[in-house]
Every structure is written in structure tokens, then in C-alpha cells.
Enzyme design. Structure first.
Site, mmCIF file in Angstrom:
data_model
loop_
_atom_site.group_PDB
_atom_site.id
_atom_site.type_symbol
_atom_site.label_atom_id
_atom_site.label_comp_id
_atom_site.label_asym_id
_atom_site.label_seq_id
_atom_site.Cartn_x
_atom_site.Cartn_y
_atom_site.Cartn_z
ATOM 1 N N ASP A 41 32.156 50.054 33.656
ATOM 2 C CA ASP A 41 31.930 48.786 34.344
ATOM 3 C C ASP A 41 31.446 47.781 33.280
ATOM 4 O OD1 ASP A 41 31.188 46.868 36.371
ATOM 5 O OD2 ASP A 41 29.120 47.513 36.065
ATOM 6 N N ASP A 77 29.686 44.087 34.034
ATOM 7 C CA ASP A 77 28.469 43.335 34.351
ATOM 8 C C ASP A 77 27.340 44.276 34.753
ATOM 9 O OD1 ASP A 77 29.447 40.597 34.047
ATOM 10 O OD2 ASP A 77 30.810 41.174 35.655
ATOM 11 N N GLY A 135 32.546 39.957 42.942
ATOM 12 C CA GLY A 135 33.565 38.922 42.748
ATOM 13 C C GLY A 135 32.948 37.544 42.938
ATOM 14 N N LYS A 140 34.303 34.508 43.359
ATOM 15 C CA LYS A 140 34.865 33.683 44.440
ATOM 16 C C LYS A 140 34.387 34.208 45.799
ATOM 17 C CE LYS A 140 39.259 34.182 43.104
ATOM 18 N NZ LYS A 140 39.283 34.826 41.791
ATOM 19 N N THR A 178 36.371 46.685 36.188
ATOM 20 C CA THR A 178 35.390 45.675 36.581
ATOM 21 C C THR A 178 35.914 44.711 37.626
ATOM 22 O OG1 THR A 178 34.039 43.825 35.776
ATOM 23 C CG2 THR A 178 36.074 44.251 34.599
ATOM 24 N N THR A 179 34.972 44.137 38.327
ATOM 25 C CA THR A 179 35.272 43.126 39.337
ATOM 26 C C THR A 179 35.404 41.746 38.714
ATOM 27 O OG1 THR A 179 34.048 44.412 40.929
ATOM 28 C CG2 THR A 179 34.267 42.117 41.422
ATOM 29 N N ASN A 211 36.308 36.716 31.390
ATOM 30 C CA ASN A 211 34.876 36.966 31.185
ATOM 31 C C ASN A 211 34.651 38.255 30.399
ATOM 32 O OD1 ASN A 211 34.434 34.697 32.673
ATOM 33 N ND2 ASN A 211 33.962 35.783 34.567
HETATM 34 C C1 XBP Z 1 30.445 42.109 38.769
HETATM 35 C C2 XBP Z 1 30.683 41.075 39.749
HETATM 36 C C3 XBP Z 1 31.227 39.812 39.284
HETATM 37 C C4 XBP Z 1 30.328 39.007 38.417
HETATM 38 C C5 XBP Z 1 30.899 37.648 38.228
HETATM 39 O O1 XBP Z 1 30.783 43.355 39.319
HETATM 40 O O2 XBP Z 1 30.453 41.253 40.913
HETATM 41 O O3 XBP Z 1 31.530 39.046 40.404
HETATM 42 O O4 XBP Z 1 29.061 38.863 39.052
HETATM 43 O O5 XBP Z 1 32.213 37.715 37.795
HETATM 44 P P1 XBP Z 1 31.024 44.590 38.316
HETATM 45 P P2 XBP Z 1 33.353 36.765 38.365
HETATM 46 O O6 XBP Z 1 29.706 44.857 37.666
HETATM 47 O O7 XBP Z 1 31.428 45.696 39.216
HETATM 48 O O8 XBP Z 1 32.089 44.183 37.371
HETATM 49 O O9 XBP Z 1 32.706 35.466 38.697
HETATM 50 O O10 XBP Z 1 34.358 36.669 37.257
HETATM 51 O O11 XBP Z 1 33.905 37.443 39.584
HETATM 52 MG MG MG Z 2 28.169 46.180 37.440
#
Ligand code: XBP
Ligand code: MG
Length: 255
Positions: free
Chosen positions: A10, A12, A53, A55, A120-121, A126
Site C-alpha cells: 500500500d 498512503d 479515494g 474524490k 493503492t487507492t 501521486n
Molecule cells: C489512500 C486513500 C487516498 C488518499 C488520497 O488509501 O484513501 O484517497 O487519501 O489519494 P490507500 P487520492 O492507503 O489504501 O492507498 O486523492 O489520489 O485518492
Molecule cells: Mg494506506
């Protein structure tokens, strides 16, 4: 084929603590620049993280906290694009380092000929912005991100997509996550998972979270640790190890 073949990460919260001082700050910059009076505090953002996500998170915010405001999907998408530009600028300034042990473990995995992927989401741009400032994106043979699958975490789709791209069974992989939604997603795809918590996810449930077996994280740790900087073990058995390395991961998958 048996044993550990691939590590799937993952982004973030797992590779780096990008949410509080990264995405959140960039969202607020985009809102201010668009003349909106929305300001996502550290505390509120913790609640909004229930929805993965960017959005989808904005839509959830509107539905939950600003039901009076009508906003088209296209406007949300524009705001999200602006937010991602601010996020990239923030990373370019070197604002967000990798978490402890991440670079060391990636280098060790490469030395051991393990395959690497990202699940990842977040938006692909990013991911590349974070990697560009820290590690070579080519280390990952698959970077599965954002809207590539219609259903984001906690749905298993993004992990299933990675497995299909790598042509690997779940049993040969380990996932690395920081959140309950991420854990449910990986377990839903049948992948054993190591969790490294952070401030936003320390109170998440990492046991009994999915109907799929196994229904718990293999390990829950403060971070991956370094040889001279032990990690804290919150749940699971590291078999005496004080940081995550390839021999530990190999043993964990076999156990
Ligand atoms: C990360 C998310 C993302 C980020 C922002 O989930 O939920 O939405 O917060 O990224 P993960 P975007 O850790 O599972 O990747 O604004 O590009 O969606
Ligand atoms: Mg995460």
C-alpha cells in the site's frame, strides 16, 4: 511454486505518512483556491479517511457534513486534480520521508530476487510523485492505483488486479498495509498481511475483520523497524526479530 515470491505495498500511510501533512494539506489548499470555506482539520480528516479515494472522500464529506451543497461529479474531479497538483508540489519540496525500514526492506527484497508491486487507492500521479522523491518506480513491476478498478479498498479488487498482472497466487505473496480498509482488501484477495500502524490507524481493528480466512493481520507493528531502531510489536509473533527482514517474512508465510 511455493514460498514467498512477491511483496505488495500500500502507499498512503504505509510507504510514507502522507495523509495528515500531505493529502489533507493539499485538499485544503485546493478548497481555499476554489473559494470554498471548507477546512479539513486533523481530527475531521481522520473521520473522512473511513472513505478511500480522494474524490469519494469529498463526496462523502458533502453528503455527511454539507448536505446543503450540491456539487457535480465534474467539479469534484476538478478540485481533486488541483489537490493532486498541490500534493505533488508539497512532495517536491521534500515534505514527506519514507517510513522507517521501508527503503531497507525494498532493497533487501530486490537483493533476494523477490518481486515487488504497489496496490493503492491513490491516484497514479501521486504514487509517482512520492516515489520520484524517494525510490526508483521501476523497482515495482506493477503499480496498481486509483480508478484502475471500479471498486476501491476495502473491496479486494485492487489486490486481485495485482495478482492477475503478476500471474501469482495469493499464497506466494505478502501485503503491507496501515489501515483496516487496506487489511480487509488484502485479506479479501487471500493475501497474508503485515500492518504498520500510524496515528490515524492505531485504533483500527486488525483482527477478525473479514470473513475470508485468515481473518487477521499476520503482524501488527509500529513500523518496519531498522537494525538499530527496533519496531514495537502490537500483535503477532516476530519470532524474536526486532525489525522486518526477508528471513522473517519467509518464516511468517511458511508458518
Ligand atoms: C489512500 C486513500 C487516498 C488518499 C488520497 O488509501 O484513501 O484517497 O487519501 O489519494 P490507500 P487520492 O492507503 O489504501 O492507498 O486523492 O489520489 O485518492
Ligand atoms: Mg494506506
Amino acid at each position: 511454486m511455493s514460498g514467498l515470491q512477491a511483496l505488495i505495498f500500500d502507499v498512503d500511510g504505509t510507504l510514507a505518512d502522507t495523509e495528515r501533512d500531505g493529502h489533507r494539506v493539499a485538499f485544503n489548499q485546493a478548497f481555499a483556491n476554489a473559494g470554498l470555506d471548507w477546512d479539513w482539520s486533523i481530527e475531521l480528516y481522520g473521520k473522512l479517511l473511513a472513505v478511500t479515494g480522494g474524490k469519494e472522500r469529498m463526496r462523502f464529506y458533502l453528503d455527511t457534513y454539507r448536505p446543503d451543497v450540491r456539487m457535480e461529479d465534474a467539479t469534484i474531479a476538478e478540485l481533486h486534480k488541483a489537490k493532486n497538483q498541490y500534493y505533488a508540489q508539497l512532495l517536491e519540496r521534500g515534505g514527506i520521508p519514507l517510513r522507517p525500514g521501508v527503503k531497507r526492506l525494498l532493497e533487501a527484497a530486490r537483493a533476494a530476487n523477490l518481486r515487488l508491486a504497489i496496490s493503492t487507492t491513490t491516484t497514479p500521479e501521486n504514487v509517482f510523485a512520492l516515489l520520484a522523491n524517494n525510490i526508483d518506480a521501476n523497482w515495482f513491476e506493477v503499480i496498481a492505483a486509483g480508478d484502475i478498478v471500479p471498486k476501491k479498498k476495502p473491496a479486494p479488487d485492487i489486490y486481485e488486479y495485482v495478482l492477475a498482472q503478476m500471474n501469482l497466487p495469493a499464497a506466494n505473496c505478502l501485503a503491507f498495509e496501515d489501515s483496516e480498509n487496506g487489511l480487509i482488501s488484502a485479506l479479501g484477495a487471500g493475501i497474508e498481511t503485515i500492518v504498520t500502524i500510524n496515528d490515524y490507524t492505531q485504533n483500527h481493528r486488525f483482527v477478525g475483520v473479514a470473513s475470508a480466512l485468515p481473518n487477521r493481520a499476520k503482524l501488527v507493528l509500529s513500523d518496519l523497524g531498522e537494525p538499530d531502531r527496533p519496531c514495537q510489536i502490537i500483535a503477532g509473533d516476530t519470532q524474536g526479530a526486532t525489525h522486518v527482514d526477508i528471513p522473517l517474512l519467509t518464516r511468517l508465510l511458511a508458518s
